[in-house]
Design a protein around this motif. Structure first.
Motif, PDB file in Angstrom:
ATOM      1  N   ASN A  68       0.699  -1.142  -0.107  1.00 51.18           N
ATOM      2  CA  ASN A  68      -0.026  -0.069   0.016  1.00 51.18           C
ATOM      3  C   ASN A  68       0.774   1.289   0.084  1.00 51.18           C
ATOM      4  O   ASN A  68       0.532   2.353   0.615  1.00 51.18           O
ATOM      5  N   ALA A  69       2.103   1.086  -0.704  1.00 55.06           N
ATOM      6  CA  ALA A  69       3.059   2.351  -0.848  1.00 55.06           C
ATOM      7  C   ALA A  69       2.300   3.708  -1.145  1.00 55.06           C
ATOM      8  O   ALA A  69       1.532   3.529  -2.121  1.00 55.06           O
ATOM      9  N   LEU A  70       2.741   4.674  -0.677  1.00 55.17           N
ATOM     10  CA  LEU A  70       2.058   5.995  -1.201  1.00 55.17           C
ATOM     11  C   LEU A  70       2.245   6.209  -2.650  1.00 55.17           C
ATOM     12  O   LEU A  70       1.361   6.852  -3.204  1.00 55.17           O
ATOM     13  N   THR A  71       3.233   5.948  -3.179  1.00 55.60           N
ATOM     14  CA  THR A  71       3.375   6.178  -4.520  1.00 55.60           C
ATOM     15  C   THR A  71       2.459   5.154  -5.401  1.00 55.60           C
ATOM     16  O   THR A  71       1.942   5.713  -6.400  1.00 55.60           O
ATOM     17  N   THR A  72       2.279   4.099  -4.956  1.00 57.09           N
ATOM     18  CA  THR A  72       1.398   3.190  -5.654  1.00 57.09           C
ATOM     19  C   THR A  72       0.093   3.744  -5.561  1.00 57.09           C
ATOM     20  O   THR A  72      -0.847   3.651  -6.421  1.00 57.09           O
ATOM     21  N   GLN A  73      -0.376   4.178  -4.267  1.00 54.18           N
ATOM     22  CA  GLN A  73      -1.903   4.882  -4.298  1.00 54.18           C
ATOM     23  C   GLN A  73      -1.956   6.107  -4.902  1.00 54.18           C
ATOM     24  O   GLN A  73      -2.822   6.061  -5.518  1.00 54.18           O
ATOM     25  N   GLN A  74      -1.298   7.022  -4.997  1.00 55.77           N
ATOM     26  CA  GLN A  74      -1.210   8.086  -5.907  1.00 55.77           C
ATOM     27  C   GLN A  74      -1.361   8.044  -7.480  1.00 55.77           C
ATOM     28  O   GLN A  74      -1.945   8.425  -7.871  1.00 55.77           O
ATOM     29  N   ILE A  75      -0.506   6.929  -7.795  1.00 52.38           N
ATOM     30  CA  ILE A  75      -0.379   6.733  -9.230  1.00 52.38           C
ATOM     31  C   ILE A  75      -1.906   6.039  -9.444  1.00 52.38           C
ATOM     32  O   ILE A  75      -2.486   6.176 -10.809  1.00 52.38           O
ATOM     33  N   ALA A  76      -2.196   5.154  -8.704  1.00 52.91           N
ATOM     34  CA  ALA A  76      -3.581   4.380  -8.945  1.00 52.91           C
ATOM     35  C   ALA A  76      -4.843   5.559  -8.813  1.00 52.91           C
ATOM     36  O   ALA A  76      -5.645   5.444  -9.567  1.00 52.91           O
ATOM     37  N   LEU A  77      -4.686   6.418  -8.278  1.00 57.68           N
ATOM     38  CA  LEU A  77      -5.743   7.543  -7.763  1.00 57.68           C
ATOM     39  C   LEU A  77      -5.830   8.389  -9.049  1.00 57.68           C
ATOM     40  O   LEU A  77      -6.954   8.597  -9.574  1.00 57.68           O
ATOM     41  N   LEU A  78      -4.665   8.874  -9.613  1.00 60.35           N
ATOM     42  CA  LEU A  78      -4.534   9.796 -10.573  1.00 60.35           C
ATOM     43  C   LEU A  78      -4.917   9.046 -11.975  1.00 60.35           C
ATOM     44  O   LEU A  78      -5.451   9.544 -12.962  1.00 60.35           O
ATOM     45  N   LYS A  79      -4.770   7.826 -11.951  1.00 61.54           N
ATOM     46  CA  LYS A  79      -5.099   7.169 -13.015  1.00 61.54           C
ATOM     47  C   LYS A  79      -6.587   7.071 -13.400  1.00 61.54           C
ATOM     48  O   LYS A  79      -6.922   6.845 -14.441  1.00 61.54           O
ATOM     49  N   THR A  80      -7.405   7.025 -12.465  1.00 63.68           N
ATOM     50  CA  THR A  80      -8.859   7.157 -12.715  1.00 63.68           C
ATOM     51  C   THR A  80      -9.324   8.388 -13.282  1.00 63.68           C
ATOM     52  O   THR A  80     -10.274   8.530 -14.005  1.00 63.68           O
ATOM     53  N   GLY A  89      -7.292   9.482 -16.040  1.00 63.96           N
ATOM     54  CA  GLY A  89      -6.637   9.425 -17.137  1.00 63.96           C
ATOM     55  C   GLY A  89      -5.172   9.976 -17.302  1.00 63.96           C
ATOM     56  O   GLY A  89      -4.263  10.277 -17.947  1.00 63.96           O
ATOM     57  N   ILE A  90      -4.791  10.194 -15.971  1.00 62.32           N
ATOM     58  CA  ILE A  90      -3.274  10.604 -15.685  1.00 62.32           C
ATOM     59  C   ILE A  90      -2.321   9.651 -15.545  1.00 62.32           C
ATOM     60  O   ILE A  90      -2.552   8.848 -14.560  1.00 62.32           O
ATOM     61  N   THR A  91      -1.210   9.612 -16.135  1.00 64.73           N
ATOM     62  CA  THR A  91       0.036   8.778 -15.874  1.00 64.73           C
ATOM     63  C   THR A  91       1.065   9.480 -14.957  1.00 64.73           C
ATOM     64  O   THR A  91       1.451  10.579 -15.293  1.00 64.73           O
ATOM     65  N   LEU A  92       1.263   8.986 -13.912  1.00 64.59           N
ATOM     66  CA  LEU A  92       2.351   9.413 -12.934  1.00 64.59           C
ATOM     67  C   LEU A  92       3.232   8.462 -12.783  1.00 64.59           C
ATOM     68  O   LEU A  92       3.369   7.398 -12.714  1.00 64.59           O
ATOM     69  N   GLU A  93       4.541   9.242 -12.870  1.00 68.54           N
ATOM     70  CA  GLU A  93       5.919   8.358 -12.681  1.00 68.54           C
ATOM     71  C   GLU A  93       6.771   9.025 -11.532  1.00 68.54           C
ATOM     72  O   GLU A  93       6.669  10.307 -11.912  1.00 68.54           O
ATOM     73  N   PHE A  94       7.497   8.442 -10.605  1.00 61.06           N
ATOM     74  CA  PHE A  94       8.498   8.930  -9.803  1.00 61.06           C
ATOM     75  C   PHE A  94       9.684   8.517 -10.209  1.00 61.06           C
ATOM     76  O   PHE A  94       9.951   7.440 -10.029  1.00 61.06           O
ATOM     77  N   THR A  95      10.766   9.422 -10.216  1.00 60.12           N
ATOM     78  CA  THR A  95      11.972   8.915 -10.372  1.00 60.12           C
ATOM     79  C   THR A  95      12.936   8.651  -9.039  1.00 60.12           C
ATOM     80  O   THR A  95      11.993   9.007  -7.906  1.00 60.12           O
ATOM     81  N   ASP A  96      13.792   8.005  -9.054  1.00 65.72           N
ATOM     82  CA  ASP A  96      14.453   7.609  -7.756  1.00 65.72           C
ATOM     83  C   ASP A  96      14.807   8.671  -7.078  1.00 65.72           C
ATOM     84  O   ASP A  96      14.627   8.952  -5.922  1.00 65.72           O
ATOM     85  N   ASP A  97      15.300   9.904  -7.838  1.00 65.19           N
ATOM     86  CA  ASP A  97      16.037  11.205  -6.805  1.00 65.19           C
ATOM     87  C   ASP A  97      14.640  11.758  -6.352  1.00 65.19           C
ATOM     88  O   ASP A  97      14.722  12.303  -5.316  1.00 65.19           O
ATOM     89  N   ALA A  98      13.272  11.432  -6.917  1.00 61.15           N
ATOM     90  CA  ALA A  98      12.175  12.282  -6.044  1.00 61.15           C
ATOM     91  C   ALA A  98      11.957  11.767  -5.091  1.00 61.15           C
ATOM     92  O   ALA A  98      11.378  12.375  -3.720  1.00 61.15           O
ATOM     93  N   ILE A  99      11.867  10.248  -5.244  1.00 66.29           N
ATOM     94  CA  ILE A  99      11.648   9.482  -3.767  1.00 66.29           C
ATOM     95  C   ILE A  99      12.657   9.955  -2.725  1.00 66.29           C
ATOM     96  O   ILE A  99      12.265   9.966  -1.650  1.00 66.29           O
ATOM     97  N   ARG A 100      14.118   9.869  -3.134  1.00 65.75           N
ATOM     98  CA  ARG A 100      15.092  10.385  -1.958  1.00 65.75           C
ATOM     99  C   ARG A 100      14.691  11.843  -1.762  1.00 65.75           C
ATOM    100  O   ARG A 100      14.742  11.951  -0.319  1.00 65.75           O
TER     101      ARG A 100
END
Length: 461
Positions: free
Chosen positions: A356-368, A370-381
């Motif tokens: 239930n990672a936060l990035t996974t949740q946000q990607i799924a929410l915005l996909k509803t 029609g938005i494709t969301l991607e987090f880079t490694d440096d963004a996570i850090r």
């Protein structure tokens, strides 16, 4: 206890690892406690009742996973679970009744669980019965009259059955969902609140039963769509199929044998610091003691023994220590585990690794949208670094800080999402820094204190 028969402590920890980062000692402690429950059930009756649960105290700051460990554990083993804050027992002068209410809440949760399981077992039978009742409302059976011509009567009956079958196929295909029908529903009169600030759910069980008897349910006719009628009639049919007495007895047994009570903020009722009058601290401890030692609580559904309920207490203990609890209460929590502060690397893992990672949740929410969301490694850090730094310079709220950081980073995207369908956003370190820098000193410092802290530092210079 069949649900945990094949769950070894190693397997329990492995399952908890899917949702919770770190805190291995706490995971091991709760895994052993749960396995011991199954072991106790394998003992002979004469010794089984003598084996008491090994209650646990979790010591650690807020936001490090104490509640999540207990909640995930209960879901994993199918045990009824309630979370209560020890400080809530100070809200009413007479605290003893409130302390018992957590056991009643636990029983209500067990009833919900058992009913859901029985409903699943009887769902197909109830569904068919509800379907037949809908057909009865859509096409009432012809009223029998004096038979003049048997052939004609037989032909009318066959015509009725053919029409009914056509309606059944339409009903099953969903073609009749919006049609309105008039059905009978049960309505229960609600009592007038004459007990001031005391809620109806806090009344003594005998008084609750009294109101149930003097205010029986009554039937009323209501126009609803077929879709709504199916839900209402399905519940009515399930109520007929489920033996209420057996359900209650099964729920009481589950409460007594596998219930878990999570007592949060137990440190707030210690004697080491003054959080209010004595009744708010020592008084609560004295009332908690028989619950943890083992007593019998009267509920509206029957008597519930607390002897083998597992109690998990938790607190930060920043101003006091577990030894400040009453010695008798300490003795009922023999297992003590220390949860550690989360570091920056663990924040990175929390953002990406759990199911239930936060990035996974946000990607799924915005996909509803029609938005494709991607987090880079440096963004996570960078998000992990910012959250860690805010916790260090402001109030430390652990992993909960990540929620605030994530919301601030995605605030504009979330706002624009309905108008920007079929668009891709790549969140990198520059994007994170840009949007977090907009947090000013006017905002809540406990949530977005990083930028404000830096500004204040500059002002001082």
């Amino acid at each position: 206890m069949e649900e945990i028969r094949h769950l070894t402590p190693t397997e329990i920890v492995r399952e908890l690892d899917k949702y919770i980062i770190g805190q291995d000692d706490a995971k091991r402690a709760v895994a052993i406690a749960i396995r011991n429950r199954w072991r106790r059930q394998q003992l002979a009756p004469e010794i089984r009742d003598e084996v008491a649960p090994k209650n646990i105290i979790m010591v650690g700051p807020t936001g490090v996973g104490k509640t999540e460990i207990a909640r995930r554990l209960s879901a994993l083993v199918g045990a009824p679970f309630v979370k209560v804050e020890a400080t809530k027992f100070t809200e009413i002068g007479y605290v003893g009744r409130d302390v018992e209410s957590m056991v009643r809440d636990l029983l209500e949760r067990a009833i919900q669980m058992v009913r859901a399981e029985l409903a699943q077992l009887n769902n197909e039978k109830a569904r068919k019965a509800a379907e037949d009742r809908i057909l009865d409302y859509l096409l009432p059976a012809p009223v029998p009259g004096p038979v003049v011509n048997t052939d004609e009567a037989a032909e009318n009956q066959q015509r009725y059955e053919r029409t009914r079958e056509k309606l059944r196929h339409q009903l099953q295909d969903g073609a009749l969902e919006d049609r309105e029908i008039e059905i009978e529903v049960e309505e229960k009169a609600m009592p007038v609140n004459i007990l001031s600030n005391v809620g109806f759910d806090q009344m003594e069980p005998d008084l609750q039963n009294f109101f149930d008897k003097i205010m029986p349910s009554r039937s009323a006719r209501r126009k609803v769509t077929v879709a709504d009628a199916r839900k209402i009639l399905l519940q009515q049919e399930l109520d007929k199929l489920i033996d209420q007495d057996k359900m209650i007895q099964a729920a009481i047994k589950r409460t007594e044998q596998s219930g878990i009570v999570f007592l949060d903020e137990i440190d707030k009722v210690c004697g080491g610091e003054s959080y209010g009058p004595d009744v708010s601290r020592e008084g609560v401890q004295r009332d908690l003691l028989p619950m943890v030692e083992g007593t019998t609580v009267n509920s509206r559904h029957g008597m519930v023994k607390t002897d083998h309920i597992l109690f998990i207490a938790a607190g930060a203990f920043s101003r006091n220590k577990p030894s400040d609890l009453m010695p008798e209460l300490q003795g009922r929590f023999p297992i003590r585990v220390q949860l550690k502060d989360l570091d920056q690397e663990q924040f990175c893992r929390i953002l990406t690794e759990p199911k239930n990672a936060l990035t996974t949740q946000q990607i799924a929410l915005l996909k509803t949208e029609g938005i494709t969301l991607e987090f880079t490694d440096d963004a996570i850090r960078t998000m992990a670094e910012k959250a860690f730094e805010i916790n260090r310079t402001q109030q430390n709220i652990g992993a909960r800080r990540l929620y605030a950081v994530m919301e601030k980073v995605l605030e504009q995207i979330s706002y624009d999402a309905p108008d920007k369908a079929d668009k891709k956003y790549v969140i990198n370190a520059d994007y994170v820094n840009e949007h977090l820098s907009k947090a000013t000193r006017d905002e809540d410092l406990n949530i977005f204190g990083f930028a404000a802290h830096k500004t204040l530092q500059k002002d001082k210079k």
